[in-house]
Motif scaffolding. Sequence first.
Motif, PDB file in Angstrom:
ATOM      1  N   THR A  25     113.057 -34.004 -44.100  1.00 53.41           N
ATOM      2  CA  THR A  25     112.096 -34.476 -45.104  1.00 53.41           C
ATOM      3  C   THR A  25     112.643 -35.580 -45.996  1.00 53.41           C
ATOM      4  O   THR A  25     111.877 -36.332 -46.601  1.00 53.41           O
ATOM      5  N   ALA A  60     114.575 -28.735 -49.581  1.00 51.19           N
ATOM      6  CA  ALA A  60     113.180 -28.706 -49.113  1.00 51.19           C
ATOM      7  C   ALA A  60     113.156 -28.668 -47.596  1.00 51.19           C
ATOM      8  O   ALA A  60     114.151 -28.928 -46.926  1.00 51.19           O
ATOM      9  N   GLY A 101     115.227 -23.831 -48.464  1.00 47.91           N
ATOM     10  CA  GLY A 101     114.648 -24.657 -49.514  1.00 47.91           C
ATOM     11  C   GLY A 101     113.514 -23.954 -50.230  1.00 47.91           C
ATOM     12  O   GLY A 101     113.386 -24.038 -51.462  1.00 47.91           O
ATOM     13  N   ALA A 140     116.143 -30.631 -45.375  1.00 47.80           N
ATOM     14  CA  ALA A 140     116.340 -31.834 -46.181  1.00 47.80           C
ATOM     15  C   ALA A 140     116.591 -33.045 -45.289  1.00 47.80           C
ATOM     16  O   ALA A 140     116.128 -34.157 -45.584  1.00 47.80           O
ATOM     17  N   ASP A 141     117.331 -32.852 -44.210  1.00 45.49           N
ATOM     18  CA  ASP A 141     117.581 -33.944 -43.265  1.00 45.49           C
ATOM     19  C   ASP A 141     116.277 -34.449 -42.657  1.00 45.49           C
ATOM     20  O   ASP A 141     116.122 -35.643 -42.385  1.00 45.49           O
ATOM     21  N   TYR A 174     116.442 -36.412 -55.944  1.00 48.28           N
ATOM     22  CA  TYR A 174     114.985 -36.270 -56.039  1.00 48.28           C
ATOM     23  C   TYR A 174     114.654 -35.553 -57.338  1.00 48.28           C
ATOM     24  O   TYR A 174     115.264 -34.539 -57.671  1.00 48.28           O
ATOM     25  N   PRO A 209     122.953 -31.825 -47.233  1.00 50.75           N
ATOM     26  CA  PRO A 209     121.600 -31.512 -46.754  1.00 50.75           C
ATOM     27  C   PRO A 209     121.610 -30.493 -45.624  1.00 50.75           C
ATOM     28  O   PRO A 209     122.438 -30.546 -44.719  1.00 50.75           O
ATOM     29  N   VAL A 229     119.950 -38.522 -47.546  1.00 53.03           N
ATOM     30  CA  VAL A 229     119.177 -37.727 -48.506  1.00 53.03           C
ATOM     31  C   VAL A 229     119.759 -37.934 -49.904  1.00 53.03           C
ATOM     32  O   VAL A 229     120.730 -37.280 -50.299  1.00 53.03           O
ATOM     33  N   ASP A 256     107.519 -29.527 -49.192  1.00 52.80           N
ATOM     34  CA  ASP A 256     108.327 -30.628 -48.676  1.00 52.80           C
ATOM     35  C   ASP A 256     108.495 -31.748 -49.702  1.00 52.80           C
ATOM     36  O   ASP A 256     109.382 -32.587 -49.557  1.00 52.80           O
ATOM     37  N   VAL A 304     114.233 -34.817 -48.718  1.00 59.45           N
ATOM     38  CA  VAL A 304     114.165 -34.239 -50.059  1.00 59.45           C
ATOM     39  C   VAL A 304     115.159 -33.082 -50.165  1.00 59.45           C
ATOM     40  O   VAL A 304     115.103 -32.147 -49.355  1.00 59.45           O
ATOM     41  N   PRO A 305     116.069 -33.104 -51.129  1.00 63.62           N
ATOM     42  CA  PRO A 305     117.028 -32.003 -51.271  1.00 63.62           C
ATOM     43  C   PRO A 305     116.325 -30.657 -51.496  1.00 63.62           C
ATOM     44  O   PRO A 305     115.292 -30.583 -52.165  1.00 63.62           O
ATOM     45  N   TYR A 331     122.976 -33.745 -53.930  1.00 68.41           N
ATOM     46  CA  TYR A 331     124.056 -33.143 -53.151  1.00 68.41           C
ATOM     47  C   TYR A 331     125.373 -33.872 -53.391  1.00 68.41           C
ATOM     48  O   TYR A 331     125.393 -35.039 -53.794  1.00 68.41           O
TER      49      TYR A 331
END
Length: 210
Positions: free
Chosen positions: A56, A61, A66, A53-54, A35, A49, A32, A86, A58-59, A97
């Motif tokens: 999608t 999210a 999220g 996030a893991d 973004y 993450p 991740v 997402d 996306v941090p 991160y």
Amino acid sequence: MDANQRSRANPFGMDEECPNCPALCETRSRVVHGYGDVAADFLFVGENPGPGADETGVPFAGDEAGETFQRILQRLGLCDATSDPDRPEVVDVYLTYLTRCRHPDRPPTDEEVGNCEPFLNAEIRMINPEIIVPVGQRALEEIATEHTTKPAERFDVEADHGRTIRGRGFELVPMIEPAEQSDEQVQAWVEAFAGLMASDYRQTKGRRER
């Protein structure tokens, strides 16, 4: 966004198959990376993450934590409330991160943070933000160690929540993990950050045209 930016997701094309932490390669769904807006004034840095996030990529999210974080940004006009949570449409914001891979049973080790440090340093250098928001105690300690003259043990995310801290080239505004904030702490942080946004926060350090 920068006119040359094609995607909010991993806009700098960082290694999405990074092998540097073998234990995390076995547990992650994906790497991740950052973004958002590559010309952002505001850089938010979490520890690692979460499950959303893991999933999608996306941090901040893909899960309840999220969405709580995104609601804070929405209140400040930094995230479109009608966008897909997402793949949020953030404005003047970059999300990232300390470490890029999730282990479901433990936080990242110091070695793993060190392995990911070049990714974060590259993002900071290329974005050149005005404000860095360390999200959580671990992020605050790491960012403060690197970008202030005070030792990490001088900082406490609960005491420093929403407080503006002068750094070397940046200002830091720590945030308690969104899922751990009370309604009063959310309100206090939003009010403090809104006041900062309304001020002349930009530094005279040769920023590129926006």
